[in-house]
Design a protein around this motif. Structure first.
Motif, PDB file in Angstrom:
ATOM      1  N   ASP A 226     -15.881   4.247   4.579  1.00 39.21           N
ATOM      2  CA  ASP A 226     -15.251   2.963   4.868  1.00 39.21           C
ATOM      3  C   ASP A 226     -16.237   1.815   5.051  1.00 39.21           C
ATOM      4  O   ASP A 226     -15.832   0.701   5.346  1.00 39.21           O
TER       5      ASP A 226
ATOM      6  N   GLU B  96      -9.081   0.497  -0.446  1.00 35.94           N
ATOM      7  CA  GLU B  96      -8.013   0.971   0.437  1.00 35.94           C
ATOM      8  C   GLU B  96      -7.270   2.160  -0.157  1.00 35.94           C
ATOM      9  O   GLU B  96      -6.702   2.976   0.569  1.00 35.94           O
ATOM     10  N   ARG B  97      -7.274   2.254  -1.479  1.00 42.01           N
ATOM     11  CA  ARG B  97      -6.527   3.315  -2.144  1.00 42.01           C
ATOM     12  C   ARG B  97      -7.414   4.451  -2.637  1.00 42.01           C
ATOM     13  O   ARG B  97      -6.930   5.423  -3.192  1.00 42.01           O
TER      14      ARG B  97
ATOM     15  N   ARG C  67     -10.833  -9.549  -2.383  1.00 41.67           N
ATOM     16  CA  ARG C  67      -9.476  -8.978  -2.318  1.00 41.67           C
ATOM     17  C   ARG C  67      -9.280  -7.906  -3.385  1.00 41.67           C
ATOM     18  O   ARG C  67      -8.600  -6.900  -3.157  1.00 41.67           O
TER      19      ARG C  67
ATOM     20  N   ILE D 174     -11.152  -4.776  -2.123  1.00 41.65           N
ATOM     21  CA  ILE D 174     -10.414  -4.184  -1.005  1.00 41.65           C
ATOM     22  C   ILE D 174      -9.218  -3.391  -1.503  1.00 41.65           C
ATOM     23  O   ILE D 174      -8.930  -2.295  -1.010  1.00 41.65           O
ATOM     24  N   ALA D 175      -8.518  -3.930  -2.514  1.00 42.40           N
ATOM     25  CA  ALA D 175      -7.345  -3.225  -3.055  1.00 42.40           C
ATOM     26  C   ALA D 175      -7.728  -1.847  -3.583  1.00 42.40           C
ATOM     27  O   ALA D 175      -6.991  -0.870  -3.412  1.00 42.40           O
TER      28      ALA D 175
ATOM     29  N   LEU E  62     -15.619  -1.058   2.578  1.00 42.85           N
ATOM     30  CA  LEU E  62     -14.309  -1.652   2.879  1.00 42.85           C
ATOM     31  C   LEU E  62     -14.397  -2.552   4.109  1.00 42.85           C
ATOM     32  O   LEU E  62     -13.897  -3.680   4.108  1.00 42.85           O
ATOM     33  N   ARG E  63     -15.043  -2.061   5.160  1.00 41.41           N
ATOM     34  CA  ARG E  63     -15.174  -2.849   6.384  1.00 41.41           C
ATOM     35  C   ARG E  63     -16.001  -4.104   6.125  1.00 41.41           C
ATOM     36  O   ARG E  63     -15.702  -5.186   6.640  1.00 41.41           O
TER      37      ARG E  63
ATOM     38  N   THR F 185      -3.768   7.742   1.345  1.00 45.67           N
ATOM     39  CA  THR F 185      -4.873   7.179   2.113  1.00 45.67           C
ATOM     40  C   THR F 185      -6.177   7.304   1.336  1.00 45.67           C
ATOM     41  O   THR F 185      -6.427   8.304   0.687  1.00 45.67           O
ATOM     42  N   ALA F 186      -7.018   6.290   1.428  1.00 45.12           N
ATOM     43  CA  ALA F 186      -8.293   6.296   0.711  1.00 45.12           C
ATOM     44  C   ALA F 186      -9.201   7.394   1.232  1.00 45.12           C
ATOM     45  O   ALA F 186      -9.152   7.752   2.409  1.00 45.12           O
TER      46      ALA F 186
ATOM     47  N   GLY G 144       0.798  -1.219   0.000  1.00 49.39           N
ATOM     48  CA  GLY G 144       0.000   0.000   0.000  1.00 49.39           C
ATOM     49  C   GLY G 144       0.827   1.264   0.000  1.00 49.39           C
ATOM     50  O   GLY G 144       0.283   2.368   0.081  1.00 49.39           O
TER      51      GLY G 144
ATOM     52  N   HIS H 285     -13.850  -6.645   4.215  1.00 50.03           N
ATOM     53  CA  HIS H 285     -12.902  -7.304   5.119  1.00 50.03           C
ATOM     54  C   HIS H 285     -13.607  -8.346   5.982  1.00 50.03           C
ATOM     55  O   HIS H 285     -13.095  -9.455   6.196  1.00 50.03           O
TER      56      HIS H 285
END
Length: 485
Positions: A395, A430-431, A423, A426-427, A398-399, A390-391, A385, A402
């Protein structure tokens, strides 16, 4: 509140008419949807229970109108739901009471089952769920006389119990209605966590004032102090509010981010022969049968007559001078594995060049050769990362991704997503990058409930959905799905 039938009917009708203009939240989920002939329902404007509340209001209007047929309109309206409807309306339209977005009206929340409890679990009513689920508002129209009557009944039971000293029957003392409401609201809120916090609970005693409570039986003040210990904020009365409906400003169209995260379905589409070939009917495919081949080619021609082909769509939507495509190493490996089994020679060559930087090789033989698109070669996302800031996205998704990944893809009632899909998502999240995908069902499942958290002043899309555009892509995706099982 007015006591005559005529005045009550006037207020009923005013609430009903104005409520037709009320909306708490016209926000949208941050999803660009370029699917053809599919309802693009990515808004979160609906308020659960609001229509049902208006229909109850309409029924009361009709009952009051019927009463006028046989009663003088100046006569008092002995019994009605007007106070309940009016206080609910005042709470709904006042942003100081119900912070937007409002997500539900007259919603019932299930109470935790007590040990040994049989039958269906009980529930507690919340009049308004506001602030995207973070605030519960309960309206109580109880009068001081009713509270004093409860206290008198309790005194009577205590006296009766003392007099009947020979009785061996244990008779439980009644719980005051305010404490019963408070205990149930507090217990129910434990099960509905928003961003690791229980909802704030507000109890509005709409027909009580602080002064009359202070001058009355001290035990009432004690009940209110107990409610505070439950974590419930007590308010007296209900503030009046005049709803002003203003014209909404047009929303800025959603745009993808400069960096775009690609999943396997898009990598396959990028390399697919029918994405590049001049005439899709000339594609050398090996479908299961001729009928499937003809139907798929027909569908693609129909799609492309209605919306842009994939690369045309990207060029129309993005600033291709600053555009950069990314994907995960896992997605790169999966795409190589799929094409190794099913892809043709041209598709395999394009896959090599899409990562290795052979720009002309990628466009060689393509109908886009003379009008190439930026963003290539596709870069591999750094797992650490460190390659991105930071994204900036909310969230919630994203949460949720996860959590599903840690639960082997289980999304609860929304179904199950493959770990590699999670995944990939999430990638991007996160960005703070838009994820481009044709996996519509997975995204629909993933964002279920997003409206309870959305804060979407941004014009940047979290997801961008495009339609699978060719038979070769469908065959390759089918192979990918089989490999997940």
């Amino acid at each position: 509140m007015p006591s005559s039938i005529n005045e009550s009917l006037r207020i009923y009708r005013e609430i009903f008419d104005k409520s037709d203009l009320f909306s708490s939240n016209d926000d949208r989920l941050l999803v660009i949807d370029n699917w053809l002939n599919v309802p693009n329902d990515w808004t979160c404007s609906g308020i659960e229970g609001f229509h049902r509340w208006r229909m109850l209001l309409k029924s009361d209007i009709e009952a009051t109108e019927a009463m006028l047929q046989c009663t003088d309109g100046d006569e008092p309206l002995i019994s009605s739901n007007l106070i309940a409807h009016w206080t609910c309306w005042m709470a709904l339209i006042n942003p100081a009471v119900s912070k937007h977005p409002i997500t539900a009206v007259n919603k019932y929340f299930i109470l935790p089952k007590r040990e040994g409890q049989k039958g269906k679990p009980k529930s507690v009513k919340v009049d308004i769920v506001a602030d995207a689920g973070r605030s519960w508002i309960r309206l109580s129209n109880i009068k001081l006389s009713s509270i004093l009557a409860e206290l008198a009944e309790m005194d009577s039971l205590i006296t009766s119990s003392d007099d009947d000293s020979d009785s061996h029957v244990d008779q439980p003392m009644p719980v005051p209605s305010l404490l019963k409401i408070g205990h149930e609201l507090s217990a129910a809120s434990i099960k509905f966590i928003i961003h690791d916090q229980r909802p704030d609970i507000h109890l509005y005693l709409t027909r009580l004032s602080r002064e009359e409570v202070a001058e009355s039986d001290s035990r009432i003040k004690g009940q209110l102090e107990t409610l505070n210990l439950y974590g419930i904020q007590v308010h007296f009365g209900i503030p009046t509010y005049d709803l002003k409906v203003s014209q909404k400003q047009p929303r800025v169209a959603l745009k993808p981010t400069t960096n775009i995260n690609l999943d396997v379905s898009i990598l396959i589409a990028f390399t697919s022969i029918t994405t590049h070939i001049y005439n899709p009917a000339e594609a050398s495919l090996k479908p299961n049968n001729a009928t499937e081949h003809i139907r798929a080619i027909s569908n693609q021609l129909y799609q492309e007559s209605g919306v842009c082909a994939l690369f045309d769509l990207i060029k129309e939507t993005c600033d291709t001078e600053t555009l950069q495509f990314w994907t995960t190493q896992e997605n790169k490996d999966r795409t190589y594995s799929i094409l190794d089994k099913i892809g043709g020679a041209t598709e395999k060559l394009r896959l090599e060049s899409i990562f290795e930087g052979g720009n002309d090789s990628f466009w060689d033989g393509s109908r886009y050769f003379s009008n190439q698109m930026g963003g290539l070669p596709v870069k591999i996302i750094n797992d650490s990362g460190d390659d991105v800031p930071t994204a900036s996205f909310d969230d919630f998704v994203l949460r949720r991704a996860h959590k599903a990944l840690n639960s082997d893809g289980n999304m609860g009632s929304a179904g199950k997503l493959t770990p590699h899909t999670l995944r990939t998502v999430i990638a991007g999240l996160e960005r703070g990058w838009t994820t481009l995908t044709s996996n519509r069902q997975s995204i629909k499942a993933l964002v279920q409930g997003w409206h309870t958290h959305v804060n979407n002043n941004s014009s940047l899309a979290t997801f961008w959905l495009v339609e699978p555009r060719s038979l070769s892509e469908q065959l390759l995706e089918k192979s990918d799905r089989k490999s997940n099982k």
